[in-house]
Design a protein around this motif. Structure first.
Motif, mmCIF file in Angstrom:
data_model
loop_
_atom_site.group_PDB
_atom_site.id
_atom_site.type_symbol
_atom_site.label_atom_id
_atom_site.label_comp_id
_atom_site.label_asym_id
_atom_site.label_seq_id
_atom_site.Cartn_x
_atom_site.Cartn_y
_atom_site.Cartn_z
ATOM 1 N N ILE A 45 16.033 -32.632 132.951
ATOM 2 C CA ILE A 45 16.253 -32.422 131.516
ATOM 3 C C ILE A 45 15.158 -33.172 130.763
ATOM 4 O O ILE A 45 15.040 -34.398 130.878
ATOM 5 N N SER A 46 14.347 -32.428 130.015
ATOM 6 C CA SER A 46 13.295 -33.070 129.224
ATOM 7 C C SER A 46 12.839 -32.125 128.126
ATOM 8 O O SER A 46 12.919 -30.899 128.255
ATOM 9 N N GLY A 47 12.363 -32.718 127.026
ATOM 10 C CA GLY A 47 11.750 -31.952 125.946
ATOM 11 C C GLY A 47 12.742 -31.282 125.019
ATOM 12 O O GLY A 47 13.903 -31.064 125.364
ATOM 13 N N ASP A 48 12.264 -30.965 123.831
ATOM 14 C CA ASP A 48 13.035 -30.258 122.812
ATOM 15 C C ASP A 48 12.088 -29.360 122.028
ATOM 16 O O ASP A 48 10.871 -29.494 122.109
ATOM 17 N N GLY A 49 12.676 -28.445 121.268
ATOM 18 C CA GLY A 49 11.873 -27.641 120.352
ATOM 19 C C GLY A 49 11.410 -26.329 120.930
ATOM 20 O O GLY A 49 12.039 -25.751 121.825
ATOM 21 N N ALA A 50 10.296 -25.843 120.387
ATOM 22 C CA ALA A 50 9.776 -24.523 120.740
ATOM 23 C C ALA A 50 9.321 -24.473 122.192
ATOM 24 O O ALA A 50 8.793 -25.449 122.734
ATOM 25 N N LEU A 51 9.536 -23.335 122.814
ATOM 26 C CA LEU A 51 9.134 -23.140 124.201
ATOM 27 C C LEU A 51 7.613 -23.131 124.317
ATOM 28 O O LEU A 51 6.920 -22.403 123.605
ATOM 29 N N VAL A 52 7.114 -23.923 125.247
ATOM 30 C CA VAL A 52 5.722 -23.869 125.677
ATOM 31 C C VAL A 52 5.768 -23.724 127.190
ATOM 32 O O VAL A 52 6.114 -24.674 127.904
ATOM 33 N N VAL A 53 5.455 -22.532 127.676
ATOM 34 C CA VAL A 53 5.602 -22.256 129.101
ATOM 35 C C VAL A 53 4.757 -23.238 129.906
ATOM 36 O O VAL A 53 3.573 -23.419 129.668
ATOM 37 N N GLY A 54 5.408 -23.879 130.859
ATOM 38 C CA GLY A 54 4.741 -24.873 131.689
ATOM 39 C C GLY A 54 4.981 -26.298 131.227
ATOM 40 O O GLY A 54 4.756 -27.239 131.982
ATOM 41 N N LYS A 55 5.440 -26.439 129.969
ATOM 42 C CA LYS A 55 5.712 -27.778 129.447
ATOM 43 C C LYS A 55 7.190 -28.004 129.131
ATOM 44 O O LYS A 55 7.699 -29.104 129.243
ATOM 45 N N GLY A 56 7.884 -26.969 128.710
ATOM 46 C CA GLY A 56 9.303 -27.142 128.424
ATOM 47 C C GLY A 56 9.716 -26.478 127.129
ATOM 48 O O GLY A 56 8.967 -25.678 126.569
ATOM 49 N N PRO A 57 10.897 -26.820 126.676
ATOM 50 C CA PRO A 57 11.901 -27.742 127.211
ATOM 51 C C PRO A 57 12.433 -27.334 128.593
ATOM 52 O O PRO A 57 12.462 -26.158 128.945
ATOM 53 N N VAL A 58 12.833 -28.365 129.345
ATOM 54 C CA VAL A 58 13.311 -28.179 130.714
ATOM 55 C C VAL A 58 14.796 -28.503 130.773
ATOM 56 O O VAL A 58 15.226 -29.577 130.352
ATOM 57 N N ARG A 59 15.569 -27.553 131.286
ATOM 58 C CA ARG A 59 17.012 -27.727 131.492
ATOM 59 C C ARG A 59 17.370 -27.025 132.802
ATOM 60 O O ARG A 59 17.871 -25.908 132.828
ATOM 61 N N THR A 60 17.069 -27.657 133.917
ATOM 62 C CA THR A 60 17.267 -27.000 135.207
ATOM 63 C C THR A 60 17.509 -28.035 136.291
ATOM 64 O O THR A 60 17.711 -29.219 136.021
ATOM 65 N N GLY A 61 17.500 -27.614 137.542
ATOM 66 C CA GLY A 61 17.722 -28.531 138.652
ATOM 67 C C GLY A 61 18.019 -27.774 139.929
ATOM 68 O O GLY A 61 17.838 -26.557 140.020
ATOM 69 N N VAL A 62 18.502 -28.493 140.918
ATOM 70 C CA VAL A 62 18.839 -27.890 142.203
ATOM 71 C C VAL A 62 20.025 -28.638 142.802
ATOM 72 O O VAL A 62 20.171 -29.852 142.630
ATOM 73 N N THR A 63 20.883 -27.882 143.457
ATOM 74 C CA THR A 63 22.043 -28.418 144.178
ATOM 75 C C THR A 63 21.834 -28.207 145.669
ATOM 76 O O THR A 63 21.385 -27.136 146.089
ATOM 77 N N ALA A 64 22.161 -29.211 146.465
ATOM 78 C CA ALA A 64 22.099 -29.100 147.919
ATOM 79 C C ALA A 64 23.488 -29.307 148.493
ATOM 80 O O ALA A 64 24.182 -30.254 148.126
ATOM 81 N N ILE A 65 23.900 -28.403 149.370
ATOM 82 C CA ILE A 65 25.171 -28.524 150.086
ATOM 83 C C ILE A 65 24.856 -28.553 151.577
ATOM 84 O O ILE A 65 24.289 -27.595 152.116
ATOM 85 N N LEU A 66 25.184 -29.657 152.223
ATOM 86 C CA LEU A 66 24.953 -29.802 153.653
ATOM 87 C C LEU A 66 26.248 -29.489 154.391
ATOM 88 O O LEU A 66 27.256 -30.191 154.209
ATOM 89 N N PRO A 67 26.264 -28.444 155.239
ATOM 90 C CA PRO A 67 27.510 -28.046 155.901
ATOM 91 C C PRO A 67 27.915 -28.962 157.050
ATOM 92 O O PRO A 67 29.083 -28.941 157.461
ATOM 93 N N ARG A 68 26.975 -29.732 157.559
ATOM 94 C CA ARG A 68 27.262 -30.687 158.627
ATOM 95 C C ARG A 68 26.520 -31.994 158.340
ATOM 96 O O ARG A 68 25.594 -32.018 157.517
#
Length: 369
Positions: A45-68
């Protein structure tokens, strides 16, 4: 139990508003109630305001699920998948359909980073368990939902390092929900949503088994929203989404179901097929643009996957005629996981000032508490 009422950071869960659910949850009411299953996040999560592709704002991530557990990740788990509506992606699906099993961790992220998370999983496996990939191939499971209303999705901000952080940080016990990991930029029924989980205990023939569900929730129209049978959507016209940039309908839901009950691959597919019923309990109807893809796996029968060639292998399994309580558990867990993703959340403003409100807590108190 405190774990049933709040996340580790103190965000409320659905049960904190006296919302009644069917079935008996596990100690954490999470997919991590299934022994050996762990979950990790990387949240950007970073940045606010108008979209500048490659700079943001960023609102994303990744989830990892380990089955074992980490040392055992190369040992396959029996699994089944079901696509209610295939407007989405889950890598590794063909081998799951072919042999009814998969190995390695599962990752869930945004639509345009799905390949990054898949490839990063292989890089991570090469580092932590090199023998697993030295003389074979890997086909990790990676899934996605779209977060481009709030996130600079074409900026490709997720890196291999972020995926490794989620994998390295995977842990058992109570886990965070809401705007975390791959769920950071997600929306359901016009409310802020994202990552959610729940579990159920199923007793069978003197044994106690766990069924856990995890969702990345990003689907649904406001008017269809249903909370434990209450058609709440028509009443909850406000607060509404505010758009600096027009919002295209690009909703999806990924669900992962885990159990320690011994089931065969065809039975895991039967469990995966029941996920849409839990989704429908909340008002999700699988519209055209929705990628509704579901994976179920069992941690039981570890020895079957390691059986030597040239010998008859044997497995344990609960008969199909006794599967109904486990189907109940899937439906109940998925429904609650979606509602947890909504409740454990706050308002969020993203790219171009696009605003998504949280499900109103005062309304929940007045309606259920």
């Amino acid at each position: 139990m405190h774990n049933h009422l709040a996340t580790p950071s103190g965000k409320p869960r659905a049960r904190s508003f006296s919302i009644g659910f069917d079935g008996t949850p596990g100690p954490f009411n999470a997919i991590t109630d299934v022994p050996g299953v762990t979950v990790g996040y990387a949240t950007l999560i970073s940045g606010d305001g108008a979209l500048v592709v490659g700079k943001g704002p960023v609102r994303t991530g990744v989830t990892a699920i380990l089955p074992r557990p980490r040392a055992d990740l190369a040992t396959p788990v029996f699994a089944g998948i079901f696509s209610q509506n295939g407007n989405g992606e889950l890598t590794g699906s063909h081998i799951v359909e072919e042999i009814g099993a998969f190995a390695y961790p599962i990752t869930i992220t945004n639509t345009h980073s799905c390949g990054v998370s898949r490839d990063a999983t292989l890089r991570w496996m090469q580092r932590v368990l090199p023998a697993a990939v030295d003389s074979g191939w890997g086909l990790p499971v990676a899934a996605e939902t779209y977060d481009g209303f709030l996130n600079d999705i074409n900026g490709h901000h997720l890196t291999s390092e972020h995926v490794a952080r989620a994998l390295d940080g995977a842990a058992g016990g109570p886990i965070e929900e809401g705007s975390v990991g791959g769920g950071t930029g997600m929306i359901s029924f016009g409310f802020k949503a994202g990552s959610g989980t729940a579990s159920r205990i199923v007793a069978w023939q003197g044994c106690t088994y766990k069924v856990g569900a995890f969702v990345q929730s990003n689907f649904g129209k406001r008017g269809n929203f249903t909370l434990r049978g209450l058609r709440a959507g028509p009443e909850l016209v406000e607060p509404s989404i505010r758009e600096g940039t027009p919002r295209a309908e690009k909703g999806s839901i990924i669900a992962v179901v885990a159990t320690d009950a011994p089931f065969l691959p065809h039975q895991m597919k039967r469990l995966a097929r029941r996920v849409p019923l839990g989704v429908a309990m909340t008002g999700g109807f699988g519209y055209h643009s929705s990628g509704d893809i579901f994976l179920a796996f069992s941690t039981a029968n570890r020895g079957a996957a390691l059986a030597p060639t040239g010998h008859i292998a044997s497995v344990d399994f609960i008969p199909d005629t006794d599967i109904d309580p486990f189907l109940d558990a899937v439906i109940e867990g998925v429904e609650e996981a979606i509602l947890n993703a909504l409740v454990a959340n706050d308002d969020m403003t993203g790219r171009d000032g696009n605003f998504v409100p949280a499900l109103p807590k005062e309304w929940l108190k007045e309606t259920f508490s």
